[in-house]
Design an enzyme around this catalytic site. Structure first.
Site, PDB file in Angstrom:
ATOM      1  N   THR A   1      32.383  44.047  28.198  1.00 50.62           N
ATOM      2  CA  THR A   1      31.341  45.067  28.610  1.00 50.62           C
ATOM      3  C   THR A   1      30.215  44.165  29.367  1.00 50.62           C
ATOM      4  O   THR A   1      29.983  42.918  29.127  1.00 50.62           O
ATOM      5  CB  THR A   1      30.620  45.909  27.500  1.00 50.62           C
ATOM      6  OG1 THR A   1      29.924  47.038  28.185  1.00 50.62           O
ATOM      7  CG2 THR A   1      30.066  45.045  26.654  1.00 50.62           C
TER       8      THR A   1
ATOM      9  N   ASP B   1      37.541  52.195  39.764  1.00 54.52           N
ATOM     10  CA  ASP B   1      36.488  52.615  39.975  1.00 54.52           C
ATOM     11  C   ASP B   1      35.630  51.628  41.151  1.00 54.52           C
ATOM     12  O   ASP B   1      36.089  50.555  41.447  1.00 54.52           O
ATOM     13  CB  ASP B   1      35.427  52.461  38.646  1.00 54.52           C
ATOM     14  CG  ASP B   1      35.651  53.585  37.920  1.00 54.52           C
ATOM     15  OD1 ASP B   1      36.378  54.593  38.280  1.00 54.52           O
ATOM     16  OD2 ASP B   1      35.331  53.482  36.647  1.00 54.52           O
TER      17      ASP B   1
ATOM     18  N   PRO C   1      60.186   3.176  66.244  1.00 56.71           N
ATOM     19  CA  PRO C   1      60.786   1.797  66.669  1.00 56.71           C
ATOM     20  C   PRO C   1      61.468   1.141  65.733  1.00 56.71           C
ATOM     21  O   PRO C   1      62.670   0.467  65.990  1.00 56.71           O
ATOM     22  CB  PRO C   1      59.484   1.174  66.941  1.00 56.71           C
ATOM     23  CG  PRO C   1      58.441   2.001  67.179  1.00 56.71           C
ATOM     24  CD  PRO C   1      58.771   3.201  66.127  1.00 56.71           C
TER      25      PRO C   1
ATOM     26  N   ILE D   1      32.041  51.614  26.815  1.00 53.39           N
ATOM     27  CA  ILE D   1      30.693  51.702  26.737  1.00 53.39           C
ATOM     28  C   ILE D   1      30.150  52.407  28.042  1.00 53.39           C
ATOM     29  O   ILE D   1      30.314  51.684  29.082  1.00 53.39           O
ATOM     30  CB  ILE D   1      30.474  50.064  26.759  1.00 53.39           C
ATOM     31  CG1 ILE D   1      31.093  49.431  25.671  1.00 53.39           C
ATOM     32  CG2 ILE D   1      28.896  50.012  26.843  1.00 53.39           C
ATOM     33  CD1 ILE D   1      30.535  49.986  24.145  1.00 53.39           C
TER      34      ILE D   1
ATOM     35  N   LYS E   1      32.914  56.887  41.668  1.00 51.26           N
ATOM     36  CA  LYS E   1      31.831  57.846  41.948  1.00 51.26           C
ATOM     37  C   LYS E   1      30.700  57.255  42.851  1.00 51.26           C
ATOM     38  O   LYS E   1      30.414  56.189  42.562  1.00 51.26           O
ATOM     39  CB  LYS E   1      31.237  58.469  40.783  1.00 51.26           C
ATOM     40  CG  LYS E   1      32.159  59.162  39.826  1.00 51.26           C
ATOM     41  CD  LYS E   1      31.433  59.326  38.417  1.00 51.26           C
ATOM     42  CE  LYS E   1      32.530  60.150  37.480  1.00 51.26           C
ATOM     43  NZ  LYS E   1      33.407  59.140  36.945  1.00 51.26           N
TER      44      LYS E   1
ATOM     45  N   ALA F   1      58.179   4.695  54.585  1.00 49.79           N
ATOM     46  CA  ALA F   1      58.164   5.357  53.235  1.00 49.79           C
ATOM     47  C   ALA F   1      57.884   6.713  53.280  1.00 49.79           C
ATOM     48  O   ALA F   1      58.816   7.672  52.723  1.00 49.79           O
ATOM     49  CB  ALA F   1      57.566   4.341  52.150  1.00 49.79           C
TER      50      ALA F   1
ATOM     51  N   GLY G   1      35.282  49.360  35.516  1.00 52.18           N
ATOM     52  CA  GLY G   1      34.537  48.332  35.253  1.00 52.18           C
ATOM     53  C   GLY G   1      33.975  48.080  33.856  1.00 52.18           C
ATOM     54  O   GLY G   1      33.936  49.150  33.354  1.00 52.18           O
ATOM     55  N   GLY G   2      33.808  46.915  33.306  1.00 56.48           N
ATOM     56  CA  GLY G   2      33.484  46.478  32.072  1.00 56.48           C
ATOM     57  C   GLY G   2      34.267  46.968  31.071  1.00 56.48           C
ATOM     58  O   GLY G   2      35.506  46.630  31.090  1.00 56.48           O
ATOM     59  N   ASP G   3      33.850  47.913  30.121  1.00 59.35           N
ATOM     60  CA  ASP G   3      34.659  48.480  29.108  1.00 59.35           C
ATOM     61  C   ASP G   3      34.744  49.883  29.181  1.00 59.35           C
ATOM     62  O   ASP G   3      33.589  50.447  29.170  1.00 59.35           O
ATOM     63  CB  ASP G   3      34.344  47.880  27.790  1.00 59.35           C
ATOM     64  CG  ASP G   3      35.187  48.555  26.565  1.00 59.35           C
ATOM     65  OD1 ASP G   3      36.100  47.942  26.149  1.00 59.35           O
ATOM     66  OD2 ASP G   3      35.000  49.684  26.158  1.00 59.35           O
TER      67      ASP G   3
ATOM     68  N   MET H   1      22.597  50.756  33.884  1.00 63.73           N
ATOM     69  CA  MET H   1      22.521  51.832  35.068  1.00 63.73           C
ATOM     70  C   MET H   1      20.925  52.004  35.151  1.00 63.73           C
ATOM     71  O   MET H   1      20.631  53.112  35.328  1.00 63.73           O
ATOM     72  CB  MET H   1      23.419  53.047  35.220  1.00 63.73           C
ATOM     73  CG  MET H   1      24.870  52.592  35.248  1.00 63.73           C
ATOM     74  SD  MET H   1      26.026  54.064  34.790  1.00 63.73           S
ATOM     75  CE  MET H   1      25.696  53.981  32.806  1.00 63.73           C
TER      76      MET H   1
END
Length: 472
Positions: A332, A248, A43, A307, A270, A22, A302-304, A384
């Site tokens: 963020t 970024d 077979p 912000i 950066k 099957a 990155g993030g928002d 940061m």
């Protein structure tokens, strides 16, 4: 990527299927639907296969497997219930450099047969690399519900008019926008109404209309903290519509992998030690340059972007140069890192306000009102700040924050490698050094930070108060 996705044209090409039950019958059916010529070795045959052999629809070779069965074939499928026979087929195919699929045995297979969503000529294939076929089938069921049956005729119509579309829309951006209109507009609607002639006439009328001048634009997109699951639907749509992506340094590879494959990508992030003002000026110039060339630019941050992301400065530059723009917010870092660490940024019993603070100010001007941050029933989130933990801890204590104020350092928040270090403010610098916490990391200070010890649910958690500063 463990497997290389491949769609094979098997029309009138010979494929060997070994097995007569099957399972083999299902494989033979799929191969014949793809236009393959099937040689079947076994077979004994399942009733359905026996009928096909009698009709001459397949060529049956009776008996046990012999390597001569592989003569002149392009592809091999082993579908017997005897692993020893399947292994013989796989070994023989390997000697002849033929791709072989051994049903339900990825270890012996050199290719896998995916689960299929068929909207011919559009085919969607899903593979789990052979390790979780049930998952692949579940995904297929979900995808089936996403596409109505007008998708196939729409793809066929686009194929028939492809040369004319290229002729009338020679510029890539304009051609892409035409295809977007084709898929989202009246042509697709007419096909859903089973009106193919009207759909073709609508397509031809659109091609005959003069092409409107293309005006470029910029979409400022927040990519979130790194987890692609936190990308908004609007952000995903923007990535799939982009001609150019200026991204970024902290935008994750997983996020970029969701963008359109042929979009031009440029890393404009950066780096430590470089002239950040010059880099930002270059970003401004690139956005304007690409937009003036009629391109759809995604500025991916990155993030928002609003912000601590210099998104406002970038929009001011775009407005000053007459470039249309829009903004797609992102999640963020403070929200994502806190949530993935199990830290509620506000809590009725612990904090009634939240401060988002950058540890880096313009031109190194320390404009932080440290006295205002001394209250105990507020949460502080420092962006940061990894390189300035000594100064942050000292300043907060000098202006009234208690030495035993809880903190949490969230490294690589929301990503698989996330680590969360908790402890007391006075021990912050020493604990961070002991556990080698590195950027990107977010510092949360306040009574809510201690809740990470109780509510953590994602990634690795290090309780600095319990571990007494033992290294990770």
């Amino acid at each position: 990527m463990k497997l290389f996705p491949l769609f094979a044209d098997l029309t009138q090409r010979l494929v060997l299927v070994v097995g007569g039950g099957a399972v083999a019958a299902r494989k033979v059916q799929a191969l014949r639907e793809a236009g393959a010529s099937v040689r079947l070795g076994a077979p004994e045959l399942h009733a359905e296969l026996a009928a096909l052999a009698r009709e001459g629809a397949i060529a049956h070779v009776p008996g046990r497997f012999e390597e001569s069965w592989l003569d002149d074939v392009w592809l091999v499928v082993a579908a017997t219930d005897d692993r020893e026979v399947n292994a013989q087929v796989a070994a023989a195919a390997g000697r002849r450099r033929l791709l072989v699929n051994v049903v339900d045995d990825p270890g012996l297979s050199s290719f896998q047969v995916p689960s299929i969503v068929d909207r011919s000529p559009l085919i969607v294939a899903i593979s789990s690399s052979g390790v979780a076929p049930v998952l692949a089938r579940r995904l297929r069921e979900r995808i089936e519900s996403m596409f109505d049956h007008a998708v196939g005729p729409l793809a066929d119509l686009a194929g028939r008019y492809r040369a004319r579309i290229r002729e009338r829309r020679p510029e890539l951006g304009g051609r892409r926008r035409f295809y977007d209109w084709l898929m989202d507009g009246p042509v697709a609607a007419l096909l859903r109404q089973a009106r193919p002639e009207d759909a073709a006439r609508a397509l031809e009328a659109a091609l005959d209309r003069p092409q409107e001048p293309v005006r470029g634009s910029v979409v400022l997109v927040g990519a979130g903290p790194g987890d692609p699951g936190l990308l908004t639907l609007k952000a995903l749509r923007a990535l799939n519509e982009a001609d150019v992506i200026l991204y970024d340094r902290l935008v994750s590879a997983d996020i970029l992998s969701l963008a359109r494959r042929d979009a031009e990508r440029e890393d404009v992030g950066k780096r430590p030690g470089e002239d950040h003002a010059a880099t930002q000026a270059r970003i401004h110039a690139l956005m304007v340059e690409h937009a003036r060339r009629g391109r759809r630019v995604v500025r991916l941050k990155g993030g928002d972007a609003f912000i601590f992301g210099r998104g406002g400065e970038e929009l001011q530059h775009l407005r000053a140069h007459g470039v249309p723009y829009e903004v797609v917010p992102g999640v963020t870092a403070a929200l994502a890192c806190a949530a993935h660490a199990g830290i509620p940024l506000t809590h009725r019993d612990h904090a009634q306000s939240l401060h988002l603070i950058t540890a880096h100010c313009r031109d190194d001007d320390d404009a932080v009102d440290w006295g205002a941050l001394a209250g105990s029933r507020q949460t502080l989130a420092f962006y940061m700040g990894v390189s300035q933990l000594d100064a942050l801890a000292r300043r907060l204590q000098e202006h009234g924050r208690a030495a035993d104020t809880p903190f949490a350092l969230v490294e690589n928040g929301s990503r698989p490698e996330q680590r969360v270090l908790t402890g007391r403010l006075a021990e912050l610098p020493a604990l961070a050094r002991a556990h080698d916490i590195r950027a990107p990391a977010l510092l949360i200070v306040g009574r809510v930070a201690a809740l990470a010890n109780e509510l953590n649910w994602f990634g690795r958690h290090i309780d600095g108060t319990a571990a007494a500063g033992a290294p990770a």
